[in-house]
Enzyme design. Structure first.
Site, PDB file in Angstrom:
ATOM      1  N   HIS A  76      78.015  51.990  80.574  1.00  0.00           N
ATOM      2  CA  HIS A  76      79.126  52.243  79.643  1.00  0.00           C
ATOM      3  C   HIS A  76      79.774  50.893  79.340  1.00  0.00           C
ATOM      4  CE1 HIS A  76      82.177  54.326  77.572  1.00  0.00           C
ATOM      5  NE2 HIS A  76      82.803  54.950  78.557  1.00  0.00           N
ATOM      6  N   HIS A 118      71.883  54.211  72.211  1.00  0.00           N
ATOM      7  CA  HIS A 118      73.185  54.874  72.284  1.00  0.00           C
ATOM      8  C   HIS A 118      72.966  56.370  72.273  1.00  0.00           C
ATOM      9  CE1 HIS A 118      77.347  55.855  71.462  1.00  0.00           C
ATOM     10  NE2 HIS A 118      77.633  54.637  71.851  1.00  0.00           N
ATOM     11  N   ASP A 125      77.867  46.514  72.346  1.00  0.00           N
ATOM     12  CA  ASP A 125      77.901  45.544  73.440  1.00  0.00           C
ATOM     13  C   ASP A 125      76.915  44.401  73.271  1.00  0.00           C
ATOM     14  OD1 ASP A 125      79.918  46.631  75.002  1.00  0.00           O
ATOM     15  OD2 ASP A 125      78.571  48.226  75.646  1.00  0.00           O
TER      16      ASP A 125
HETATM   17  N1  CMC Z   1      65.963  49.967  76.708  1.00  0.00           N
HETATM   18  C1  CMC Z   1      64.725  50.536  76.775  1.00  0.00           C
HETATM   19  N2  CMC Z   1      64.502  51.839  76.612  1.00  0.00           N
HETATM   20  C2  CMC Z   1      65.560  52.637  76.378  1.00  0.00           C
HETATM   21  C3  CMC Z   1      66.870  52.116  76.291  1.00  0.00           C
HETATM   22  C4  CMC Z   1      67.048  50.736  76.452  1.00  0.00           C
HETATM   23  N3  CMC Z   1      68.259  50.191  76.371  1.00  0.00           N
HETATM   24  N4  CMC Z   1      67.728  53.138  76.042  1.00  0.00           N
HETATM   25  C5  CMC Z   1      66.981  54.259  75.982  1.00  0.00           C
HETATM   26  N5  CMC Z   1      65.679  53.946  76.182  1.00  0.00           N
HETATM   27  C6  CMC Z   1      64.531  54.855  76.142  1.00  0.00           C
HETATM   28  C7  CMC Z   1      64.454  55.698  77.393  1.00  0.00           C
HETATM   29  O1  CMC Z   1      63.668  55.081  78.381  1.00  0.00           O
HETATM   30  C8  CMC Z   1      63.847  56.976  76.858  1.00  0.00           C
HETATM   31  O2  CMC Z   1      62.476  56.746  76.668  1.00  0.00           O
HETATM   32  P1  CMC Z   1      61.399  57.918  77.002  1.00  0.00           P
HETATM   33  O3  CMC Z   1      61.696  58.998  76.006  1.00  0.00           O
HETATM   34  O4  CMC Z   1      60.072  57.279  76.842  1.00  0.00           O
HETATM   35  O5  CMC Z   1      61.670  58.355  78.418  1.00  0.00           O
HETATM   36  C9  CMC Z   1      64.467  57.132  75.467  1.00  0.00           C
HETATM   37  O6  CMC Z   1      64.769  55.781  75.060  1.00  0.00           O
HETATM   38  C10 CMC Z   1      65.740  57.970  75.448  1.00  0.00           C
HETATM   39  O7  CMC Z   1      66.650  57.422  76.405  1.00  0.00           O
HETATM   40  P2  CMC Z   1      67.779  58.238  77.173  1.00  0.00           P
HETATM   41  O8  CMC Z   1      68.027  57.562  78.483  1.00  0.00           O
HETATM   42  O9  CMC Z   1      67.425  59.694  77.168  1.00  0.00           O
HETATM   43  O10 CMC Z   1      69.001  58.044  76.205  1.00  0.00           O
HETATM   44  P3  CMC Z   1      70.508  58.361  76.570  1.00  0.00           P
HETATM   45  O11 CMC Z   1      71.122  58.899  75.350  1.00  0.00           O
HETATM   46  O12 CMC Z   1      70.613  59.176  77.812  1.00  0.00           O
HETATM   47  O13 CMC Z   1      71.087  56.908  76.949  1.00  0.00           O
HETATM   48  C11 CMC Z   1      72.224  54.862  76.892  1.00  0.00           C
HETATM   49  C12 CMC Z   1      71.977  56.212  76.183  1.00  0.00           C
HETATM   50  C13 CMC Z   1      73.266  54.066  76.113  1.00  0.00           C
HETATM   51  C14 CMC Z   1      72.751  55.137  78.310  1.00  0.00           C
HETATM   52  C15 CMC Z   1      70.887  54.094  76.959  1.00  0.00           C
HETATM   53  O14 CMC Z   1      70.385  53.841  75.656  1.00  0.00           O
HETATM   54  C16 CMC Z   1      70.997  52.790  77.748  1.00  0.00           C
HETATM   55  O15 CMC Z   1      70.876  52.807  78.973  1.00  0.00           O
HETATM   56  N6  CMC Z   1      71.252  51.627  77.046  1.00  0.00           N
HETATM   57  C17 CMC Z   1      71.443  50.371  77.725  1.00  0.00           C
HETATM   58  C18 CMC Z   1      72.873  50.301  78.236  1.00  0.00           C
HETATM   59  C19 CMC Z   1      73.855  50.057  77.112  1.00  0.00           C
HETATM   60  O16 CMC Z   1      73.659  49.199  76.268  1.00  0.00           O
HETATM   61  N7  CMC Z   1      74.970  50.806  77.147  1.00  0.00           N
HETATM   62  C20 CMC Z   1      76.051  50.626  76.199  1.00  0.00           C
HETATM   63  C21 CMC Z   1      76.264  51.816  75.365  1.00  0.00           C
HETATM   64  S1  CMC Z   1      77.373  51.439  73.998  1.00  0.00           S
HETATM   65  C22 CMC Z   1      78.899  51.186  74.722  1.00  0.00           C
HETATM   66  C23 CMC Z   1      79.524  52.418  75.229  1.00  0.00           C
HETATM   67  O17 CMC Z   1      79.754  53.355  74.419  1.00  0.00           O
HETATM   68  O18 CMC Z   1      79.819  52.444  76.415  1.00  0.00           O
END
Ligand code: CMC
Length: 428
Positions: free
Chosen positions: A268, A307, A363
């Site tokens: 986050h 995201h 970010d």
């Molecule tokens: N790098 C590589 N792969 C990713 C990433 C990433 N940053 N984010 C998602 N994926 C992949 C994930 O591995 C999955 O692939 P598969 O379908 O093959 O298993 C697919 O994309 C869907 O991911 P998810 O984990 O189901 O997506 P989510 O909606 O649960 O997660 C997130 C959202 C923001 C937690 C995630 O994208 C992430 O961990 N990003 C990196 C951390 C980050 O930058 N966070 C800041 C968010 S913006 C500020 C805020 O609002 O706090």
């Protein structure tokens, strides 16, 4: 003729139910009538991480993640970032309308008058160890504020609520600046209300004993715009925490400390810190392809990408990228920016990221700007928490006044053991 209802057939019993659809949702409680027999508890929906559950109605922030749209109270984020100020946006979020000139003046005066913190709180902060993370200090200090303002627990009194809002918005930059000064072993600078919200914050962080000290107006404005962009983002993890903890009717300091704790996590508000560490680890543009390969193998996540809501370019990231260039004109450029730009270019052309709709989020660039402004990395989540406080408070006020809201209390699906008898220690 079309009807705003959903017809559900329970194939276990053959029975059919009709439930109303309102605002594109059905009420989860309408499922409870669906039972296999009279003793059945009734059907529930299962939604870990709330991926498809609306926990409230809200009139504050609108996001269309597919189209990359973000609006506060109907105003596009691009217009607010260009024309408004953080304090005006905070007023808009909390009160629902842009302020008149008089309202803005009063609001600004009240907040800037509340920038001083109780001396005992300052003493309390000095008790942290020299290397304490400033976000840990901020979370604990906000929680401690409830002990200095015990009347805050009267959350149904509008005047009391209003006063805590001024206090929180006024004092957060001071707490953040004091946390920073403790980290670097320098005495506190007390607030100077004449310098404006972000100007005063930068002054409290920076000032030593320079003659004619002035905060650079480009940097103060850049920080103000970053604060606008971070002010609210509807029901994210920390805001949902603010609402959930606040729903127990606890005072806003305790609820806000919990929200800040949620923001601290690397998925986050801690993500911008993680982005910078990642760019530093990559070290050079030539190492990017190998890094991307590791991400695609699932060994790493590309921090600052992806995201839960945006499946398009995060509109805030676009604005931030522009600010980055303005800031670099003052501070000089950074090799990390070159790595970030190249990483973004490669990722946006790669099928792994395209097929998963992974784009840079807010970010991705904010950390590079903060670094250029000489903020240490562990101050980054603090720089997110200060402006997000206005969003947390707007959502908290909305929650407190919403007659439909009750204490947040989700259900669970129990999959543990059936009843069994206790086994004495010597028989295990
Ligand atoms: N790098 C590589 N792969 C990713 C990433 C990433 N940053 N984010 C998602 N994926 C992949 C994930 O591995 C999955 O692939 P598969 O379908 O093959 O298993 C697919 O994309 C869907 O991911 P998810 O984990 O189901 O997506 P989510 O909606 O649960 O997660 C997130 C959202 C923001 C937690 C995630 O994208 C992430 O961990 N990003 C990196 C951390 C980050 O930058 N966070 C800041 C968010 S913006 C500020 C805020 O609002 O706090």
């Amino acid at each position: 003729m079309s009807k705003d209802t959903l017809t559900i057939t329970d194939n276990r019993t053959g029975k059919t139910y009709e439930v109303p659809i309102q605002n594109g949702t059905i009420r989860a409680m309408d499922l409870r009538q669906i039972k296999v027999n009279p003793d059945d508890f009734g059907l529930m929906s299962y939604d870990p991480a709330y991926k498809n559950t609306a926990s409230c109605t809200s009139r504050i922030t609108f996001i269309d993640g597919e189209k990359g749209i973000l609006r506060y109270r109907g105003y596009p984020i691009e217009q607010l970032a260009e024309k408004s100020t953080y304090l005006e946006v905070a007023y808009l979020l909390i009160h629902g309308e842009l302020p008149t000139k008089e309202q803005l003046e009063y609001w600004t005066n009240r907040i800037m008058r509340h920038t001083y913190i109780h001396e005992n709180l300052a003493e309390l902060m000095k008790a942290f160890r020299y290397d304490a993370h400033p976000m840990g200090m901020l979370i604990s200090s906000v929680a401690a504020m409830s002990t200095f303002h015990p009347e805050a627990r009267n959350i149904d009194d509008e005047a009391v609520r209003q006063k805590q809002i001024w206090r929180i918005l006024g004092k957060l930059p001071t707490i953040a600046a004091f946390a920073y000064r403790i980290r670097i072993g320098r005495p506190f600078n007390y607030p100077d209300a004449t310098r404006g919200y972000t100007g005063n914050f930068l002054y409290m962080l920076d000032y030593m004993n320079e003659r004619d000290y002035e905060v650079h107006p480009t940097l103060a404005r850049a920080l103000d715009v970053l604060f606008i962009l971070h002010a609210d983002h509807e029901q994210n993890c920390s805001t949902s925490t603010m609402r959930a903890v606040g729903s127990s009717r606890v005072d806003p300091y305790s609820a806000l400390a919990a929200a800040a704790a949620a923001l601290y996590g690397p998925l986050h508000g801690g993500a911008n810190e993680a982005v910078l560490r990642m760019l530093t680890d990559i070290g050079h543009v030539k190492n990017i392809p190998a890094y991307i390969e590791r991400v695609k193998k699932g060994e790493l996540r590309l921090m600052g990408f992806g995201h839960r809501v945006y499946k398009n370019y995060d509109p805030r990231a676009r604005i931030i990228k522009k600010i980055a260039h303005e800031v670099f004109e003052v501070t000089g450029t950074s090799p990390l920016l070159d790595i970030a730009l190249e990483l973004e270019r490669i990722a946006l052309e790669d099928d792994y990221f395209i097929s998963r709709k992974l784009y840079p989020n807010v970010d991705f660039y904010s950390g590079i700007i903060y670094r250029a402004m000489r903020f240490p990395v562990d101050m980054f989540p603090v720089l997110f928490a200060i402006p997000r406080a206005s969003g947390w408070l707007a959502q908290w006020v909305e929650m407190v006044q919403d007659p439909e809201q009750k204490i947040a209390r989700p259900r669970q699906v129990y999959l543990g053991p059936e009843q069994r008898d206790y086994v004495p220690l010597d028989q295990r």
